[in-house]
Design a protein around this motif. Structure first.
Motif, short mmCIF file in Angstrom:
data_model
loop_
_atom_site.label_atom_id
_atom_site.label_comp_id
_atom_site.label_asym_id
_atom_site.label_seq_id
_atom_site.Cartn_x
_atom_site.Cartn_y
_atom_site.Cartn_z
N UNK A 567 0.88 -1.22 -0.18
CA UNK A 567 0.35 -0.22 0.05
C UNK A 567 1.03 1.33 0.05
N UNK A 568 0.29 2.29 -0.37
CA UNK A 568 1.30 3.22 -0.53
C UNK A 568 1.24 4.85 0.58
N UNK A 569 0.26 3.81 1.63
CA UNK A 569 0.82 4.21 2.83
C UNK A 569 2.27 3.59 3.72
N UNK A 672 -7.59 2.16 7.75
CA UNK A 672 -7.72 2.48 9.15
C UNK A 672 -8.04 4.41 9.32
N UNK A 673 -7.37 4.60 8.45
CA UNK A 673 -7.48 6.59 8.59
C UNK A 673 -8.20 6.97 7.07
N UNK A 674 -9.67 7.87 7.21
CA UNK A 674 -9.81 7.75 6.95
C UNK A 674 -9.99 9.16 5.50
N UNK A 675 -9.89 8.93 3.64
CA UNK A 675 -9.38 10.14 3.48
C UNK A 675 -10.57 10.43 2.47
N UNK A 676 -10.82 11.55 2.30
CA UNK A 676 -11.63 11.88 1.39
C UNK A 676 -11.41 12.49 0.64
N UNK A 692 -21.30 7.42 2.58
CA UNK A 692 -20.64 6.33 2.06
C UNK A 692 -19.56 6.02 3.22
N UNK A 693 -19.64 4.82 2.99
CA UNK A 693 -19.34 3.45 4.19
C UNK A 693 -17.45 3.56 4.36
N UNK A 694 -17.05 3.51 5.87
CA UNK A 694 -15.81 3.50 6.05
C UNK A 694 -15.84 2.06 6.70
N UNK A 695 -14.38 1.99 7.16
CA UNK A 695 -13.81 0.73 8.20
C UNK A 695 -14.16 1.36 9.44
N UNK A 696 -14.84 0.05 10.51
CA UNK A 696 -15.02 1.49 11.39
C UNK A 696 -16.40 1.21 12.12
N UNK A 697 -17.37 1.06 11.18
CA UNK A 697 -18.35 1.58 11.01
C UNK A 697 -18.96 3.08 11.26
N UNK A 698 -17.91 3.57 10.28
CA UNK A 698 -18.08 5.51 9.98
C UNK A 698 -18.83 5.82 8.54
N UNK A 721 -13.25 5.20 18.13
CA UNK A 721 -11.78 6.22 17.83
C UNK A 721 -12.08 5.79 16.24
N UNK A 722 -12.26 7.19 16.25
CA UNK A 722 -12.03 7.33 14.33
C UNK A 722 -10.96 8.44 13.88
N UNK A 723 -10.47 8.25 13.04
CA UNK A 723 -9.02 8.14 12.58
C UNK A 723 -9.18 9.13 10.99
N UNK A 724 -9.33 10.68 11.08
CA UNK A 724 -9.80 10.55 9.60
C UNK A 724 -8.90 11.62 9.21
N UNK A 725 -8.45 11.53 7.83
CA UNK A 725 -7.13 13.19 7.38
C UNK A 725 -7.66 14.08 7.39
N UNK A 726 -7.08 15.30 7.59
CA UNK A 726 -8.02 16.85 7.80
C UNK A 726 -7.57 17.14 6.29
N UNK A 727 -8.94 17.61 5.65
CA UNK A 727 -8.21 18.38 4.35
C UNK A 727 -7.80 19.81 3.89
N UNK A 728 -7.52 19.96 5.61
CA UNK A 728 -7.15 21.35 5.29
C UNK A 728 -5.44 21.24 5.08
N UNK A 729 -5.18 20.62 6.27
CA UNK A 729 -3.30 20.38 6.51
C UNK A 729 -2.52 19.18 6.38
N UNK A 730 -3.48 18.19 5.84
CA UNK A 730 -3.30 16.39 5.86
C UNK A 730 -2.86 15.87 6.84
#
Length: 746
Positions: A567-569, A672-676, A692-698, A721-730
């Motif tokens: 994976x790229x990550x 495990x981290x949501x990217x929009x 749209x559904x993300x892993x973790x039932x979000x 625990x919700x982990x999401x990448x900020x679309x503002x600063x990454x």
């Protein structure tokens, strides 16, 4: 006809008289820009308007001068056993002996040839309804309303038709207005017996139906009811019933198909539909479809892709339900052309069923996806018996090509009897757990299924100098069914699947507190070799076999997508492999790609965050590999050089993989981290999605305007625990959440 049957049919006729048919239309529809809209009816079955409910289906088209409804049902099957898949030579050790001796013709004769030359086992067609529509004039409009799953047709005479397949019962309705008294339905039987020479098209175009050897069934009429009974093989039979009523210049009708493999009865189901009435049935119909459409939606600034996506989500809702059989090659739309369907309409588990369920997860349609998992779960005893008989091992593998009841059908045996099919199918139990966060499912379904497969793979693999491998390995469908399709070293395809299964078993055992079992699977994973790379760092098929030939199946890329093991990550090493492999894929080119190859490529590019490349691949699919009604036709229909395959066998996996590709462009969470909006083209300034559904039932809703994310909200179904990448600063934002809680990010 028995007295009881006559009385029942008379009752059906009498029930029509008690209904009220005042409304000129069934309902006020909600037109969408993605509706299928034409000024004529299709002239072939595979371009008909598709209606279905995962049990029965209907295609609306015109055959000659007559309106034609092709009727189908999922469990219409000839399940006769393939004699060659038995006996003392029906075992993998026998196959390996012939590989070692380079005497492979006997293996092809035993496993491959019967699939090509024998008509059964196979999915079989149902029947058709026809109406003498030439008395109605010229068709001037033909529209499939996606939101209501309703087809409307209009003629120059002012006559109209509305037809739908009831969402939750095995019946279909048709309503004509302003039609002459002479208009009545006729049942057309499949041509199981006919005069003239048999016309066989092989496994792709289909063998002639006469090959099945059935005696032709009969159609009987009592009043305004027609009944067709067809005897199949080995006691199997099915029935088609249609009943109708005239009110003034209107004609109302109900049809049903029942199979002896189910508890449904066509006569009873028609009777009950009439008792409920049109209004009540249509209310039940939209009570499924309207909530279905509310599960999720997208809005993208490309009309072609938006329409194609909505049509795929419609077809998914038409072909899968919680308690249905899985989506087969053509689902509820079997060929209506006097032949068996392409590739016998069976269950291909070397790509086809898997790709068909890709959009269920991010698309938030886990309920419909359960038809796949429930069937796989319920057929475990069949799979374990196959594993013991063919491989002589404990645990569980699954035939790569199988019947409705999960039994092997043969075919190119490197894939139809592959050692790692169970591993790929086990991923879907893993994905359901990750996207649902349902711990009961984890404990009672996901881990037990994955463990059974891991038990088999532990026994099937061998340790050679401390490295766990397979004696012979394959990579679908490289080198077709030849001796050279067996690789002496483990392929990246088999390796990726085995590694995924062991790692999933370790992870799920750990989640359940089964530390000893988790350590066992971890030990097995550590014994597997590294992926094989060529001189440029790209994934090969196997050691010494670089990706140097165009092929429809990107089997060497499995570890990247869909398995997510590379994976790229993960950083520079994995990124280098991904870039080199995708570059090699493009260098070799698409000469022998199918439509689903472009759909898969869209997913691959999206996972690499290549928005423009993903867009281009999915655009090619929608433009070049789909028929007018949006069905995937495998070959390049434009003959514009996108593939040397220009044929048109219809299968569904390319359609659903396309939808998944769009979803991957809009949201990803597999790390495990949501990217929009991780992979949208730079030209897509205004784009949004809801639910749209993300892993973790979000469940995630987001909107992008003028290239900037202006709204981002997350609903937590289960808490955690919700982990999401900020679309503002990454930066990665972390939120503790409670069940049923909304989190506003922007």
């Amino acid at each position: 006809m028995t007295i009881g049957r006559k009385m029942l049919l008379c009752l059906i006729v009498s029930l029509w008289a008690s209904q009220s048919w005042a409304s000129p239309y069934i309902c006020k529809v909600q037109p969408s820009g993605s509706d299928l809209l034409f000024k004529s009816l299709a002239s072939t079955w595979d371009e008909g308007m598709p209606l279905g409910n995962a049990v029965v289906g209907e295609l609306v088209w015109q055959k000659g001068e007559r309106l034609h409804f092709s009727l189908d049902r999922t469990d219409l099957w000839d399940l006769r056993a393939t004699d060659s898949l038995s006996g003392p030579d029906y075992n993998f050790e026998w196959v390996k002996q012939h590989i070692a001796r380079k005497d492979y013709a006997p293996v092809q004769a035993k496993f491959d040839r019967p699939y090509d030359e024998l008509p059964a086992p196979s999915k079989i067609p149902g029947a058709a309804l026809e109406f003498n529509s030439n008395v109605l004039g010229k068709v001037v409009s033909n529209r499939l309303y996606l939101h209501e799953a309703l087809c409307r047709v209009g003629w120059s005479s002012g006559a109209t038709l509305e037809t739908f397949v009831l969402a939750n019962r095995p019946v279909g309705w048709f309503v004509f207005h302003h039609v002459p008294a002479s208009l009545e339905p006729e049942i057309l039987m499949p041509a199981y017996q006919k005069t003239g020479e048999m016309k066989d098209g092989g496994p792709v175009s289909g063998l002639d139906l006469q090959r099945l050897g059935y005696q032709q069934g009969k159609v009987t009429r009592t009043g305004n009811t027609l009944s067709y009974h067809q005897q199949g093989y080995g006691g199997f039979s099915y029935d088609v019933v249609v009943s109708w009523k005239r009110v003034g210049d209107s004609l109302y009708g109900v049809w049903s198909i029942s199979s002896s493999l189910s508890q449904d009865k066509a006569e009873r189901d028609v009777k009950e539909a009439l008792q409920r009435g049109l209004k009540a049935d249509f209310q039940q119909h939209i009570d499924y479809w309207y909530p279905y459409w509310k599960q999720s939606s997208i809005s993208i600034p490309d009309t072609l892709l938006q329409r194609q996506y909505d049509r795929e989500i419609y077809k998914f809702g038409s072909s899968s339900r919680k308690d249905s059989y899985p989506i087969s090659l053509q689902a509820v739309w079997t060929a209506d052309n006097g032949h068996l369907p392409p590739w016998k309409g069976d269950y291909h588990h070397d790509l086809n069923t898997q790709l068909s369920y890709w959009p269920a997860y991010i698309g938030n349609h886990l309920n419909e996806e359960m038809g796949y998992l429930n069937t796989l779960w319920n057929q475990r005893d069949v799979y374990k018996k196959y594993t013991r008989e063919f491989f002589g091992k404990d645990g569980m593998d699954i035939p790569g090509v199988c019947t409705l009841d999960g039994k092997a059908m043969g075919g190119w045996m490197q894939y139809s009897l592959s050692q790692t099919v169970g591993a790929w199918l086990s991923q879907y139990f893993y994905l359901h757990w990750k996207y649902s966060a349902d711990r009961e499912f984890l404990k009672n379904r996901a881990y037990p299924f994955i463990k059974d497969v891991a038990t088999f793979l532990e026994q099937q693999t061998t340790l050679k100098d401390g490295i766990r491998t397979l004696d012979y390995s394959t990579s679908p469908e490289i080198n077709d069914n030849s001796l050279e399709a067996w690789f002496p070293t483990i392929t990246n395809y088999d390796l990726g699947l085995i590694r995924f299964n062991f790692k999933a078993a370790e992870e799920l055992a750990d989640d359940l507190g089964l530390s000893e079992e988790a350590q066992h699977w971890k030990k097995l994973s550590a014994q597997l070799p590294d992926y094989d790379l060529d001189a440029e760092g790209a994934l090969t098929f196997a050691h010494g076999h670089p990706y140097n030939v165009s092929h429809r199946h990107f089997s060497n890329l499995m570890a990247f997508h869909p398995l997510g093991l590379i994976d790229w990550s993960h950083g520079e090493k994995d990124q280098s492999i991904i870039k080199a492999t995708l570059e090699k894929l493009h260098q070799v080119g698409p000469d022998w790609w199918c439509g689903y190859s472009y759909s898969w490529l869209g997913n691959l590019e999206a996972r690499a965050f290549h928005g423009q490349e993903a867009y281009e691949a999915l655009t090619t699919f929608a433009k070049c590999f789909c028929l007018k009604n949006s069905f995937h036709a495998n070959g390049d229909q434009t003959k514009s050089g996108k593939s040397k395959f220009t044929y048109r066998p219809f299968t569904l996996e390319g359609n659903f993989a396309f939808a998944a590709g769009i979803q991957e462009m809009l949201m990803q969470s597999h790390t495990g981290i949501i990217h929009v909006f991780p992979a949208v083209p730079s030209t897509w300034k205004d784009v949004s999605f809801r639910g749209l559904r993300a892993m973790g039932a979000f469940l995630v809703t987001a909107q992008r305007k003028a290239g900037k994310v202006v709204m981002l909200k997350v609903y937590s179904e289960k808490g955690g625990t919700l982990k999401i990448q900020s679309p503002v600063d990454g930066k990665v934002l972390t939120y503790p959440t409670k069940a049923n809680e909304w989190i506003t990010i922007i």
